[in-house]
Design a protein around this motif. Structure first.
Motif, PDB file in Angstrom:
ATOM      1  N   ALA A  34       4.128  25.979  28.527  1.00 25.22           N
ATOM      2  CA  ALA A  34       3.348  25.129  29.389  1.00 25.22           C
ATOM      3  C   ALA A  34       3.810  24.530  30.374  1.00 25.22           C
ATOM      4  O   ALA A  34       3.306  24.443  31.600  1.00 25.22           O
ATOM      5  CB  ALA A  34       2.590  24.227  28.516  1.00 25.22           C
ATOM      6  N   GLN A  35       5.113  23.986  30.116  1.00 27.06           N
ATOM      7  CA  GLN A  35       5.772  23.076  31.262  1.00 27.06           C
ATOM      8  C   GLN A  35       6.221  24.182  32.337  1.00 27.06           C
ATOM      9  O   GLN A  35       6.234  23.825  33.512  1.00 27.06           O
ATOM     10  CB  GLN A  35       7.007  22.297  30.837  1.00 27.06           C
ATOM     11  CG  GLN A  35       6.373  21.328  29.875  1.00 27.06           C
ATOM     12  CD  GLN A  35       7.697  20.224  29.222  1.00 27.06           C
ATOM     13  OE1 GLN A  35       8.828  20.449  29.937  1.00 27.06           O
ATOM     14  NE2 GLN A  35       7.368  19.765  28.075  1.00 27.06           N
ATOM     15  N   LEU A  36       6.564  25.220  31.693  1.00 27.46           N
ATOM     16  CA  LEU A  36       7.249  26.224  32.758  1.00 27.46           C
ATOM     17  C   LEU A  36       5.914  26.645  33.800  1.00 27.46           C
ATOM     18  O   LEU A  36       6.215  26.751  34.892  1.00 27.46           O
ATOM     19  CB  LEU A  36       7.897  27.444  32.445  1.00 27.46           C
ATOM     20  CG  LEU A  36       9.094  27.333  31.600  1.00 27.46           C
ATOM     21  CD1 LEU A  36       9.799  28.552  30.834  1.00 27.46           C
ATOM     22  CD2 LEU A  36      10.215  27.059  32.815  1.00 27.46           C
TER      23      LEU A  36
ATOM     24  N   LYS B 293       5.361  24.345  36.626  1.00 27.62           N
ATOM     25  CA  LYS B 293       6.188  24.274  37.725  1.00 27.62           C
ATOM     26  C   LYS B 293       5.916  25.719  38.568  1.00 27.62           C
ATOM     27  O   LYS B 293       6.584  26.096  39.259  1.00 27.62           O
ATOM     28  CB  LYS B 293       7.638  24.484  37.128  1.00 27.62           C
ATOM     29  CG  LYS B 293       7.944  22.968  36.437  1.00 27.62           C
ATOM     30  CD  LYS B 293       9.510  22.738  36.403  1.00 27.62           C
ATOM     31  CE  LYS B 293       9.380  21.269  35.691  1.00 27.62           C
ATOM     32  NZ  LYS B 293       9.528  20.333  36.895  1.00 27.62           N
ATOM     33  N   GLY B 294       5.093  26.612  38.095  1.00 27.06           N
ATOM     34  CA  GLY B 294       4.710  27.734  38.743  1.00 27.06           C
ATOM     35  C   GLY B 294       5.486  28.875  38.121  1.00 27.06           C
ATOM     36  O   GLY B 294       5.623  30.011  38.851  1.00 27.06           O
ATOM     37  N   ILE B 295       6.390  28.794  37.266  1.00 22.81           N
ATOM     38  CA  ILE B 295       7.166  29.924  36.650  1.00 22.81           C
ATOM     39  C   ILE B 295       6.090  30.788  35.377  1.00 22.81           C
ATOM     40  O   ILE B 295       6.125  29.978  34.431  1.00 22.81           O
ATOM     41  CB  ILE B 295       8.321  29.434  35.905  1.00 22.81           C
ATOM     42  CG1 ILE B 295       9.119  28.746  37.029  1.00 22.81           C
ATOM     43  CG2 ILE B 295       9.228  30.502  35.426  1.00 22.81           C
ATOM     44  CD1 ILE B 295      10.360  27.905  36.473  1.00 22.81           C
ATOM     45  N   ARG B 296       5.594  31.751  35.624  1.00 18.52           N
ATOM     46  CA  ARG B 296       4.677  32.365  34.656  1.00 18.52           C
ATOM     47  C   ARG B 296       5.357  33.720  34.273  1.00 18.52           C
ATOM     48  O   ARG B 296       4.663  34.085  33.505  1.00 18.52           O
ATOM     49  CB  ARG B 296       3.448  32.819  35.613  1.00 18.52           C
ATOM     50  CG  ARG B 296       2.655  31.674  35.949  1.00 18.52           C
ATOM     51  CD  ARG B 296       1.517  31.969  36.745  1.00 18.52           C
ATOM     52  NE  ARG B 296       0.572  30.861  37.135  1.00 18.52           N
ATOM     53  CZ  ARG B 296       0.521  29.685  37.343  1.00 18.52           C
ATOM     54  NH1 ARG B 296       1.910  29.071  37.185  1.00 18.52           N
ATOM     55  NH2 ARG B 296      -0.224  28.831  37.773  1.00 18.52           N
ATOM     56  N   SER B 297       6.632  34.016  34.789  1.00 13.40           N
ATOM     57  CA  SER B 297       7.250  35.209  34.286  1.00 13.40           C
ATOM     58  C   SER B 297       8.773  34.992  34.170  1.00 13.40           C
ATOM     59  O   SER B 297       9.354  34.245  35.058  1.00 13.40           O
ATOM     60  CB  SER B 297       6.792  36.770  34.810  1.00 13.40           C
ATOM     61  OG  SER B 297       7.266  36.594  36.144  1.00 13.40           O
ATOM     62  N   MET B 298       9.559  36.044  33.806  1.00 17.48           N
ATOM     63  CA  MET B 298      10.797  35.968  33.944  1.00 17.48           C
ATOM     64  C   MET B 298      11.490  36.177  35.316  1.00 17.48           C
ATOM     65  O   MET B 298      12.345  35.465  35.749  1.00 17.48           O
ATOM     66  CB  MET B 298      11.613  37.044  32.669  1.00 17.48           C
ATOM     67  CG  MET B 298      13.087  36.837  32.826  1.00 17.48           C
ATOM     68  SD  MET B 298      13.708  35.314  32.417  1.00 17.48           S
ATOM     69  CE  MET B 298      14.620  35.801  31.236  1.00 17.48           C
ATOM     70  N   ARG B 299      10.462  37.002  35.917  1.00 25.50           N
ATOM     71  CA  ARG B 299      10.852  37.368  37.257  1.00 25.50           C
ATOM     72  C   ARG B 299      10.805  36.184  38.294  1.00 25.50           C
ATOM     73  O   ARG B 299      11.553  35.970  39.184  1.00 25.50           O
ATOM     74  CB  ARG B 299      10.002  38.460  37.642  1.00 25.50           C
ATOM     75  CG  ARG B 299      10.093  38.932  39.184  1.00 25.50           C
ATOM     76  CD  ARG B 299       9.236  40.195  39.509  1.00 25.50           C
ATOM     77  NE  ARG B 299       9.523  40.593  40.816  1.00 25.50           N
ATOM     78  CZ  ARG B 299      10.605  41.496  41.157  1.00 25.50           C
ATOM     79  NH1 ARG B 299      11.096  42.253  40.255  1.00 25.50           N
ATOM     80  NH2 ARG B 299      10.505  41.942  42.548  1.00 25.50           N
ATOM     81  N   ASP B 300       9.674  35.168  38.295  1.00 24.29           N
ATOM     82  CA  ASP B 300       9.584  34.003  38.791  1.00 24.29           C
ATOM     83  C   ASP B 300      10.710  33.142  38.705  1.00 24.29           C
ATOM     84  O   ASP B 300      11.287  32.597  39.709  1.00 24.29           O
ATOM     85  CB  ASP B 300       8.352  33.255  38.467  1.00 24.29           C
ATOM     86  CG  ASP B 300       6.969  34.090  38.807  1.00 24.29           C
ATOM     87  OD1 ASP B 300       6.897  34.842  39.608  1.00 24.29           O
ATOM     88  OD2 ASP B 300       5.898  33.538  37.945  1.00 24.29           O
ATOM     89  N   TRP B 301      11.184  33.054  37.259  1.00 26.32           N
ATOM     90  CA  TRP B 301      12.489  32.351  37.058  1.00 26.32           C
ATOM     91  C   TRP B 301      13.435  32.958  37.666  1.00 26.32           C
ATOM     92  O   TRP B 301      14.195  32.145  38.139  1.00 26.32           O
ATOM     93  CB  TRP B 301      12.668  32.260  35.631  1.00 26.32           C
ATOM     94  CG  TRP B 301      13.515  31.431  35.077  1.00 26.32           C
ATOM     95  CD1 TRP B 301      13.731  30.085  35.187  1.00 26.32           C
ATOM     96  CD2 TRP B 301      14.889  31.768  34.841  1.00 26.32           C
ATOM     97  NE1 TRP B 301      14.897  29.495  34.532  1.00 26.32           N
ATOM     98  CE2 TRP B 301      15.716  30.452  34.477  1.00 26.32           C
ATOM     99  CE3 TRP B 301      15.531  33.109  34.876  1.00 26.32           C
ATOM    100  CZ2 TRP B 301      17.178  30.551  34.319  1.00 26.32           C
ATOM    101  CZ3 TRP B 301      16.848  33.014  34.385  1.00 26.32           C
ATOM    102  CH2 TRP B 301      17.881  31.879  34.404  1.00 26.32           C
ATOM    103  N   LEU B 302      13.741  34.041  37.756  1.00 28.22           N
ATOM    104  CA  LEU B 302      14.796  34.768  38.345  1.00 28.22           C
ATOM    105  C   LEU B 302      15.003  34.408  39.778  1.00 28.22           C
ATOM    106  O   LEU B 302      15.953  34.303  40.451  1.00 28.22           O
ATOM    107  CB  LEU B 302      14.994  36.303  38.045  1.00 28.22           C
ATOM    108  CG  LEU B 302      15.372  36.643  36.698  1.00 28.22           C
ATOM    109  CD1 LEU B 302      15.310  38.039  36.497  1.00 28.22           C
ATOM    110  CD2 LEU B 302      16.768  36.310  36.227  1.00 28.22           C
ATOM    111  N   TRP B 303      13.864  34.771  40.379  1.00 29.38           N
ATOM    112  CA  TRP B 303      13.723  34.298  41.917  1.00 29.38           C
ATOM    113  C   TRP B 303      14.051  32.927  42.151  1.00 29.38           C
ATOM    114  O   TRP B 303      14.524  32.704  43.126  1.00 29.38           O
ATOM    115  CB  TRP B 303      12.395  34.868  42.353  1.00 29.38           C
ATOM    116  CG  TRP B 303      12.280  36.318  42.595  1.00 29.38           C
ATOM    117  CD1 TRP B 303      12.468  37.475  41.543  1.00 29.38           C
ATOM    118  CD2 TRP B 303      12.241  36.882  43.773  1.00 29.38           C
ATOM    119  NE1 TRP B 303      12.272  38.399  42.239  1.00 29.38           N
ATOM    120  CE2 TRP B 303      12.195  38.447  43.532  1.00 29.38           C
ATOM    121  CE3 TRP B 303      11.836  36.645  45.048  1.00 29.38           C
ATOM    122  CZ2 TRP B 303      12.037  39.286  44.558  1.00 29.38           C
ATOM    123  CZ3 TRP B 303      11.668  37.635  45.995  1.00 29.38           C
ATOM    124  CH2 TRP B 303      11.941  38.998  45.768  1.00 29.38           C
TER     125      TRP B 303
END
Length: 84
Positions: A50-52, A55-65
């Motif tokens: 939920a916290q991610l 912050k707009g992080i909905r997937s591992m790809r979002d986090w990597l970018w």
């Protein structure tokens, strides 16, 4: 998890661990999981997701970018380097 924390600065930043400190080993994480139980781990996991998302992080790809941008690297190059 232990190797990832030692390997990636972003993991240490995320968990608030000073750069010079070693990461917790697998037994620390396992003991914590055993101590709090499955239901608590499910709640912790749900809260983290939920916290991610906030912050707009909905997937591992979002986090990597996001991580690549923080390091000043082209996201595509960073993602490709992780696959090697």
């Amino acid at each position: 998890m232990e190797n990832q924390i030692n390997d990636r600065i972003s993991f240490k930043v995320f968990i608030g661990l000073p750069f010079g400190d070693p990461s917790p080993d697998h037994s620390v994480i396992s003991r914590f999981r055993d101590r709090v139980g499955a239901k608590a781990m499910e709640r912790i996991h749900a809260e983290l997701l939920a916290q991610l998302q906030v912050k707009g992080i909905r997937s591992m790809r979002d986090w990597l970018w996001m991580q690549a941008r923080a390091l000043g690297v082209e996201p595509f190059e960073y993602e490709t380097s992780l696959r090697r």
